[in-house]
Design an enzyme around this catalytic site. Structure first.
Site, PDB file in Angstrom:
ATOM      1  N   SER A  88       0.794  -1.226   0.000  1.00 22.54           N
ATOM      2  CA  SER A  88       0.000   0.000   0.000  1.00 22.54           C
ATOM      3  C   SER A  88       0.826   1.275   0.000  1.00 22.54           C
ATOM      4  O   SER A  88       0.308   2.333  -0.316  1.00 22.54           O
ATOM      5  CB  SER A  88      -0.955  -0.010   1.196  1.00 22.54           C
ATOM      6  OG  SER A  88      -0.245  -0.186   2.400  1.00 22.54           O
TER       7      SER A  88
ATOM      8  N   HIS B  11      -5.547  -3.732  -2.508  1.00 21.27           N
ATOM      9  CA  HIS B  11      -5.162  -2.899  -3.654  1.00 21.27           C
ATOM     10  C   HIS B  11      -5.039  -3.696  -4.942  1.00 21.27           C
ATOM     11  O   HIS B  11      -4.498  -3.194  -5.930  1.00 21.27           O
ATOM     12  CB  HIS B  11      -3.844  -2.178  -3.359  1.00 21.27           C
ATOM     13  CG  HIS B  11      -3.922  -1.291  -2.160  1.00 21.27           C
ATOM     14  ND1 HIS B  11      -4.494  -0.037  -2.188  1.00 21.27           N
ATOM     15  CD2 HIS B  11      -3.545  -1.496  -0.872  1.00 21.27           C
ATOM     16  CE1 HIS B  11      -4.447   0.498  -0.991  1.00 21.27           C
ATOM     17  NE2 HIS B  11      -3.871  -0.372  -0.168  1.00 21.27           N
TER      18      HIS B  11
ATOM     19  N   LYS C 162     -12.309   0.248  -1.303  1.00 21.12           N
ATOM     20  CA  LYS C 162     -11.364   0.860  -2.258  1.00 21.12           C
ATOM     21  C   LYS C 162     -11.950   0.780  -3.668  1.00 21.12           C
ATOM     22  O   LYS C 162     -12.764   1.628  -4.026  1.00 21.12           O
ATOM     23  CB  LYS C 162      -9.997   0.225  -2.101  1.00 21.12           C
ATOM     24  CG  LYS C 162      -9.384   0.674  -0.760  1.00 21.12           C
ATOM     25  CD  LYS C 162      -8.076   0.089  -0.387  1.00 21.12           C
ATOM     26  CE  LYS C 162      -7.569   0.754   0.888  1.00 21.12           C
ATOM     27  NZ  LYS C 162      -7.090  -0.162   1.888  1.00 21.12           N
TER      28      LYS C 162
HETATM   29  C1  LIG Z   1      -6.995  -0.239   3.372  1.00 18.58           C
HETATM   30  C2  LIG Z   1      -6.377  -1.512   3.736  1.00 18.58           C
HETATM   31  C3  LIG Z   1      -6.939  -2.354   4.702  1.00 18.58           C
HETATM   32  C4  LIG Z   1      -8.082  -1.909   5.579  1.00 18.58           C
HETATM   33  O1  LIG Z   1      -9.269  -1.826   4.878  1.00 18.58           O
HETATM   34  P1  LIG Z   1     -10.446  -0.891   5.409  1.00 18.58           P
HETATM   35  O2  LIG Z   1     -11.627  -1.431   4.719  1.00 18.58           O
HETATM   36  O3  LIG Z   1     -10.105   0.507   4.991  1.00 18.58           O
HETATM   37  O4  LIG Z   1     -10.524  -1.019   6.881  1.00 18.58           O
HETATM   38  C5  LIG Z   1      -6.375  -3.595   4.910  1.00 18.58           C
HETATM   39  N1  LIG Z   1      -5.292  -3.990   4.218  1.00 18.58           N
HETATM   40  C6  LIG Z   1      -4.705  -3.187   3.307  1.00 18.58           C
HETATM   41  C7  LIG Z   1      -3.487  -3.677   2.572  1.00 18.58           C
HETATM   42  C8  LIG Z   1      -5.211  -1.929   3.051  1.00 18.58           C
HETATM   43  O5  LIG Z   1      -4.613  -1.132   2.181  1.00 18.58           O
END
Ligand SMILES: *Cc1c(COP(=O)(O)O)cnc(C)c1O
Length: 404
Positions: A191, A219, A250
């Site tokens: 990320s 991602h 996302k």
């Molecule tokens: C954003 C993210 C999460 C957490 O997800 P949310 O739905 O925002 O709580 C978990 N793992 C990774 C790699 C992320 O980028």
């Protein structure tokens, strides 16, 4: 000035953080928590009374505000209201939850799926439900904080290996006593850096050493693979992940997290994971939005194509302009700045020229590796990307990161 002589550790911690934040604010370098006031089409937002190009979005396929998804959310409110009757195990499960979980399982090519109220909570709860005292969990050093927290909470022996170093992973696997249960976890796409895990090698090692494999696809869902199914599709290795975790916040413009896996694993999590048993069900509008979004991903494959060409244009264009983007291959593009101060200055210059990017500084990344963390989505047009890259380049010249 307040008397600090008899502060306890809690108060000291509070004061230290607040002092750091206020000194950053005083220097006009605080860019966090800025409210977006409205969406202006796919890739533009109103922030602080001005319209900016959004280059900090996780909505990789440009689905925030998609009319079909908005309609699905509204209809769900009309049918079910805005909340549920409690936790999923008792009265909280709606037909909509079942439908979403079936949709996710189908999309991810697994027998079943389970949803939780966020991606963070999913990792925390799932890791600590799968492993415990006497087991081993092995994690890439750059894995997301929610994975780290899940490993710590589990009580299992927590082993880490240097980022993407498969020899180091193998050494960790060799160090585990035979017979002990072992779970290997990695992000598919990291990320902060946008690079991919060495997935084929990781799968081979897990097979050889009898380890379970869990991959976080926050991602990579909608991003990797011809149809956006994720890292297995990208490498042509279907059915090789034991625990496929992802988020609904996302690419999927909703909120929540999921795990897709075999039926016996999902049934176990439904009856043993505390975040499922003791926390309220996802609200109807968000469930319906998530389900509609998976359908849009399938029905509008041009979005994945466009994300791919926008990503190529952005990475290649920044490199041509002399900027260092590390090893990214995805829509997450780090623009390396070095010091925190350079990253803050670059951000201010970019935002003043209408490009919404954000700095990532220590402790989120190691000192000296501060960066702008820029993202492109399928909502951008090539001309907008060119203009943004020119602005980032001119900011780089002004702060001395690039030769004038
Ligand atoms: C954003 C993210 C999460 C957490 O997800 P949310 O739905 O925002 O709580 C978990 N793992 C990774 C790699 C992320 O980028």
């Amino acid at each position: 000035m307040a008397d600090q002589s008899n502060e306890d550790a809690i108060q000291r911690r509070i004061r230290a953080m607040n002092e750091r934040v206020s000194s950053i604010r005083l220097a006009d370098m605080y860019f966090y928590n800025q409210p977006v006031a409205e969406l202006r089409g796919g890739a533009r937002v109103m922030v602080n009374g001005r319209e900016m190009g959004m280059f900090a979005s996780y909505s990789y396929l440009g689905l925030v505000g998609h009319p079909r998804i908005n309609v699905a959310a509204r209809e769900a409110i009309d049918r079910f209201g805005t909340g549920t009757h409690g936790v999923r195990s008792l009265a909280g499960t709606l037909t909509l939850h079942r439908e979403l979980e079936e949709t996710i399982a189908e999309f991810k090519g697994t027998e079943a799926a389970i949803t939780y109220s966020s991606g963070y909570v999913t990792n925390l709860s799932v890791v600590s439900t799968l492993v415990g005292r006497g087991d081993y969990v092995i994690s890439d050093k750059l894995n997301h904080a929610s994975i780290v927290d899940g490993c710590l909470m589990s009580g299992a022996k927590f082993l880490r290996f240097n980022h993407n170093d498969m020899q180091a992973l193998e050494a960790r696997l060799q160090q585990i006593p035979s017979g002990a249960a072992r779970l290997v976890i990695a992000d598919a796409v990291f990320s902060m850096d946008g690079d991919l895990i060495d997935y084929p090698k990781m799968v081979e090692l897990c097979r050889r050493y009898g380890a379970w494999l869990m991959i976080d696809e926050a991602h990579s869902l909608g991003v990797l693979g011809k149809t956006g199914r994720g890292i297995e599709e990208h490498f042509g290795m279907p059915g090789t992940i034991d625990i496929k975790m992802g988020t609904l916040s996302k690419t999927i413009p909703s909120v929540g997290g999921y795990v897709a896996a075999r039926t016996d694993i999902i049934d176990y999590l439904r009856h043993a994971s505390r975040a499922y048993i003791f926390s309220a069900a996802l609200p109807p509008a968000q469930v319906a939005a998530a389900k509609a979004a998976f359908e849009v991903v399938k029905d509008e494959p041009w979005r994945i194509e466009k994300l791919r060409s926008n990503t190529r244009q952005f990475i290649e264009g920044l490199k041509e302009r002399g900027l260092d983007t590390l090893f990214t291959q995805t829509a997450i593009v780090p623009v390396m700045c070095g010091s925190d101060e350079v990253a803050f200055n670059m951000t201010r210059l970019a935002q003043h020229q209408g490009i919404f990017v954000l700095p990532v500084v220590s402790p989120a990344v190691p000192p000296g590796l501060a960066r702008l963390r820029a993202t492109v989505t399928a909502a951008h047009e090539p001309a907008e990307i060119d203009a943004a890259m020119d602005i980032i380049q001119s900011a780089g010249r002004q702060v001395g990161l690039l030769n004038a």
